[in-house]
Design a protein around this motif. Structure first.
Motif, mmCIF file in Angstrom:
data_model
loop_
_atom_site.group_PDB
_atom_site.id
_atom_site.type_symbol
_atom_site.label_atom_id
_atom_site.label_comp_id
_atom_site.label_asym_id
_atom_site.label_seq_id
_atom_site.Cartn_x
_atom_site.Cartn_y
_atom_site.Cartn_z
ATOM 1 N N ILE A 31 0.817 -1.199 0.000
ATOM 2 C CA ILE A 31 0.000 0.000 0.000
ATOM 3 C C ILE A 31 0.855 1.255 0.000
ATOM 4 C CG2 ILE A 31 -1.685 1.313 1.345
ATOM 5 C CD1 ILE A 31 -2.724 -1.417 2.343
ATOM 6 N N ARG A 32 1.942 1.245 0.701
ATOM 7 C CA ARG A 32 2.787 2.436 0.844
ATOM 8 C C ARG A 32 3.371 2.873 -0.480
ATOM 9 N NH1 ARG A 32 5.931 1.344 6.111
ATOM 10 N NH2 ARG A 32 6.734 -0.279 4.816
ATOM 11 N N ALA A 33 3.349 4.172 -0.696
ATOM 12 C CA ALA A 33 3.919 4.713 -1.926
ATOM 13 C C ALA A 33 5.452 4.738 -1.848
ATOM 14 C CB ALA A 33 3.387 6.116 -2.185
ATOM 15 N N TYR A 34 5.965 4.956 -0.676
ATOM 16 C CA TYR A 34 7.415 5.022 -0.492
ATOM 17 C C TYR A 34 7.799 4.207 0.731
ATOM 18 C CZ TYR A 34 7.117 9.052 -3.555
ATOM 19 O OH TYR A 34 6.884 9.872 -4.617
ATOM 20 N N ASP A 35 8.984 3.651 0.704
ATOM 21 C CA ASP A 35 9.498 2.970 1.887
ATOM 22 C C ASP A 35 9.902 4.004 2.923
ATOM 23 O OD1 ASP A 35 9.218 0.441 0.811
ATOM 24 O OD2 ASP A 35 11.196 0.507 -0.135
ATOM 25 N N ASP A 36 10.123 3.532 4.139
ATOM 26 C CA ASP A 36 10.589 4.437 5.176
ATOM 27 C C ASP A 36 11.876 5.106 4.725
ATOM 28 O OD1 ASP A 36 8.488 3.662 6.751
ATOM 29 O OD2 ASP A 36 9.659 2.215 7.907
ATOM 30 N N VAL A 37 11.984 6.376 5.051
ATOM 31 C CA VAL A 37 13.174 7.131 4.661
ATOM 32 C C VAL A 37 14.345 6.682 5.515
ATOM 33 C CG1 VAL A 37 14.199 9.431 4.603
ATOM 34 C CG2 VAL A 37 11.827 9.117 3.913
ATOM 35 N N LYS A 38 15.433 6.366 4.878
ATOM 36 C CA LYS A 38 16.642 6.013 5.605
ATOM 37 C C LYS A 38 17.340 7.313 5.975
ATOM 38 C CE LYS A 38 17.069 1.442 4.072
ATOM 39 N NZ LYS A 38 15.892 0.914 4.642
ATOM 40 N N VAL A 39 17.491 7.522 7.267
ATOM 41 C CA VAL A 39 18.049 8.787 7.734
ATOM 42 C C VAL A 39 19.562 8.672 7.826
ATOM 43 C CG1 VAL A 39 18.036 10.475 9.590
ATOM 44 C CG2 VAL A 39 15.935 9.294 8.990
ATOM 45 N N GLU A 40 20.212 9.259 6.847
ATOM 46 C CA GLU A 40 21.673 9.296 6.834
ATOM 47 C C GLU A 40 22.160 10.709 7.088
ATOM 48 O OE1 GLU A 40 22.684 7.634 3.052
ATOM 49 O OE2 GLU A 40 21.867 5.685 3.572
ATOM 50 N N THR A 41 21.234 11.670 7.040
ATOM 51 C CA THR A 41 21.553 13.075 7.260
ATOM 52 C C THR A 41 20.401 13.699 8.020
ATOM 53 O OG1 THR A 41 22.054 15.179 6.196
ATOM 54 C CG2 THR A 41 20.516 13.738 5.046
ATOM 55 N N LYS A 42 20.618 14.837 8.581
ATOM 56 C CA LYS A 42 19.528 15.572 9.213
ATOM 57 C C LYS A 42 19.274 16.872 8.463
ATOM 58 C CE LYS A 42 19.713 13.655 13.823
ATOM 59 N NZ LYS A 42 19.751 13.953 15.243
ATOM 60 N N ASP A 43 19.858 16.994 7.271
ATOM 61 C CA ASP A 43 19.648 18.190 6.473
ATOM 62 C C ASP A 43 18.747 17.858 5.295
ATOM 63 O OD1 ASP A 43 19.659 20.625 5.265
ATOM 64 O OD2 ASP A 43 21.775 20.600 4.704
ATOM 65 N N PHE A 44 17.461 18.196 5.454
ATOM 66 C CA PHE A 44 16.466 17.958 4.418
ATOM 67 C C PHE A 44 15.984 19.284 3.841
ATOM 68 C CE2 PHE A 44 16.210 14.445 7.447
ATOM 69 C CZ PHE A 44 16.368 13.355 6.608
ATOM 70 N N HIS A 45 16.778 20.331 3.961
ATOM 71 C CA HIS A 45 16.398 21.655 3.492
ATOM 72 C C HIS A 45 15.991 21.596 2.015
ATOM 73 C CE1 HIS A 45 16.457 25.975 2.762
ATOM 74 N NE2 HIS A 45 17.143 25.702 1.664
ATOM 75 N N GLY A 46 14.754 22.040 1.731
ATOM 76 C CA GLY A 46 14.269 22.087 0.357
ATOM 77 C C GLY A 46 14.032 20.746 -0.296
ATOM 78 N N ALA A 47 14.120 19.665 0.456
ATOM 79 C CA ALA A 47 13.970 18.323 -0.115
ATOM 80 C C ALA A 47 12.528 18.035 -0.510
ATOM 81 C CB ALA A 47 14.448 17.276 0.884
ATOM 82 N N LYS A 48 12.353 17.193 -1.506
ATOM 83 C CA LYS A 48 11.034 16.735 -1.930
ATOM 84 C C LYS A 48 10.785 15.393 -1.242
ATOM 85 C CE LYS A 48 10.588 19.347 -6.091
ATOM 86 N NZ LYS A 48 10.203 20.524 -5.386
ATOM 87 N N LEU A 49 9.977 15.445 -0.198
ATOM 88 C CA LEU A 49 9.723 14.259 0.610
ATOM 89 C C LEU A 49 8.225 13.945 0.677
ATOM 90 C CD1 LEU A 49 12.191 15.189 3.479
ATOM 91 C CD2 LEU A 49 12.478 13.338 1.827
ATOM 92 N N GLN A 50 7.530 14.129 -0.428
ATOM 93 C CA GLN A 50 6.100 13.844 -0.458
ATOM 94 C C GLN A 50 5.853 12.388 -0.109
ATOM 95 O OE1 GLN A 50 4.358 14.949 -4.191
ATOM 96 N NE2 GLN A 50 4.434 17.118 -3.727
#
Length: 164
Positions: A31-50
């Motif tokens: 059902i999920r459109a995307y898998d869980d985000v793997k957090v390798e950074t804490k800088d998501f400035h301006g990222a497209k994370l829909q």
């Protein structure tokens, strides 16, 4: 006679479609459109994370400023001191998440489900919470310090929280 045969054929066909196979629920991974985000950074400035999903993740101090978080999910996340300035979190979900001290300045958080999440000392100046669902105690606490107008929607933070 042709009418009778067509009727019988139609009946068998419809019964076959109705009884063909039982319905099966899909797994959450289907059902999920995307898998869980793997957090390798804490800088998501301006990222497209829909529709990105963060589960049980420590994102303290993470930078989500100007990020596209439409439909994103934060489930059981620690977001203490995180930066959500100008982020677009419309239709998002934050369940059991800790936004203590987070900066939500001018964020769009409309139509979001924010149940069992904590916003103690969060900066909400200009944030738009229109039609979002929050726990009553969090809503009352946010109304005490609600101020500003969202520069994109033109809606005041107090009005978006329906503070009276």
């Amino acid at each position: 006679m042709r009418y009778f045969i067509a009727l019988i054929f139609g009946l068998f066909l419809s019964m076959g479609l109705l009884w063909a196979t039982p319905a099966q629920a899909g797994s959450s991974s289907l059902i999920r459109a995307y898998d869980d985000v793997k957090v390798e950074t804490k800088d998501f400035h301006g990222a497209k994370l829909q529709e990105a999903e963060f589960a049980n993740t420590a994102l303290n101090g993470a930078n989500f400023s100007d990020a596209d978080l439409i439909g994103a999910v934060f489930n059981g996340c620690s977001l203490r001191g995180a930066n959500f300035k100008n982020a677009d979190f419309r239709t998002g979900i934050a369940y059991l998440s800790d936004f203590k001290g987070a900066d939500l300045t001018n964020a769009r958080i409309s139509e979001a489900m924010l149940l069992r999440s904590i916003f103690t000392d969060a900066i909400i100046t200009g944030a738009d919470f229109t039609d979002s669902v929050l726990d009553r105690d969090q809503l009352k606490a946010l109304c005490v310090r609600a101020e500003g107008v969202n520069p994109i929607t033109g809606i005041s933070t107090r009005d978006s929280l329906q503070c009276f």
